[in-house]
Design a protein around this motif. Structure first.
Motif, PDB file in Angstrom:
ATOM      1  N   GLU A  37       0.840  -1.202   0.000  1.00 43.78           N
ATOM      2  CA  GLU A  37       0.000   0.000   0.000  1.00 43.78           C
ATOM      3  C   GLU A  37       0.871   1.246   0.000  1.00 43.78           C
ATOM      4  N   ARG A  38       0.433   2.234  -0.788  1.00 48.29           N
ATOM      5  CA  ARG A  38       1.202   3.460  -0.923  1.00 48.29           C
ATOM      6  C   ARG A  38       0.821   4.493   0.127  1.00 48.29           C
ATOM      7  N   PHE A  39      -0.442   4.551   0.504  1.00 46.43           N
ATOM      8  CA  PHE A  39      -0.917   5.597   1.396  1.00 46.43           C
ATOM      9  C   PHE A  39      -1.061   5.041   2.821  1.00 46.43           C
ATOM     10  N   LEU A  44      -2.885   1.325   7.717  1.00 50.10           N
ATOM     11  CA  LEU A  44      -3.333   1.182   9.109  1.00 50.10           C
ATOM     12  C   LEU A  44      -4.114  -0.099   9.384  1.00 50.10           C
ATOM     13  N   PRO A  45      -5.005  -0.564   8.503  1.00 51.52           N
ATOM     14  CA  PRO A  45      -5.716  -1.813   8.799  1.00 51.52           C
ATOM     15  C   PRO A  45      -4.760  -3.017   8.945  1.00 51.52           C
ATOM     16  N   TYR A  46      -3.727  -3.057   8.128  1.00 53.33           N
ATOM     17  CA  TYR A  46      -2.761  -4.156   8.250  1.00 53.33           C
ATOM     18  C   TYR A  46      -1.983  -4.043   9.556  1.00 53.33           C
ATOM     19  N   LEU A  47      -1.668  -2.819   9.914  1.00 57.46           N
ATOM     20  CA  LEU A  47      -0.940  -2.597  11.159  1.00 57.46           C
ATOM     21  C   LEU A  47      -1.791  -3.018  12.352  1.00 57.46           C
TER      22      LEU A  47
END
Length: 165
Positions: A37-39, A44-47
């Motif tokens: 993901e670039r943005f 954040l969801p993956y984090l």
């Protein structure tokens, strides 16, 4: 010879290793998702769903593995202690009574300069030390030195320093 306690430790170790593996997998999935993901708002969801829980599982696995190894070591010490007690009782049964000889019996008390303990002259900790000095009764009265826990001298044993002054 395994005890019941040794068998109960292994599930804790297995749980620790499983938590470590699951945490590592979650961290790798989170890293892979974030790297694609670039943005930041899409990262954040993956984090939140992979990386943070994965790190928490890794920390939990460290705690479980430490606890499991400590419990395993404690169980082994208890097992060895049981073997030692059994061996001592077998020796006592052979001779009819348990024989315990004192480590040191000398009445002369010695100290090593700079040391914190006073010893009997035949204590293994001062035997053969040329710099050992007789203990002065004034040093004992002031409480500057503690009795040796190995030879367990008593202040009343000091016959030589009382007579010598």
């Amino acid at each position: 010879m395994r005890t019941a306690r040794l068998r109960t430790v292994h599930p804790v170790l297995w749980a620790g290793w499983a938590a470590l593996a699951a945490g590592a997998v979650l961290c790798v999935i989170g890293w892979y998702g974030i790297s694609g993901e670039r943005f930041a708002e899409r990262q954040l969801p993956y984090l939140a769903s992979c990386t943070v829980p994965g790190a928490a599982l890794i920390i939990a696995s460290a705690v479980l593995l430490t606890h499991g190894r400590n419990a395993l070591a404690a169980a082994r010490v208890e097992e060895l202690y049981g073997l030692l007690v059994a061996a001592e009782s077998a020796d006592a049964d052979e001779s009819g009574q348990a024989v315990t000889e004192p480590v040191a019996v000398s009445g002369e008390l010695l100290m090593v300069p700079g040391g914190t303990l006073w010893h009997r002259a035949d204590c293994p900790l001062v035997a053969g030390k040329t710099d050992a000095l007789p203990v002065d009764s004034r040093v004992l009265a002031r409480g500057e030195l503690d009795p040796c826990p190995i030879c367990e001298p008593a202040a009343s044993d000091d016959r030589s320093s009382e007579a010598g002054g």
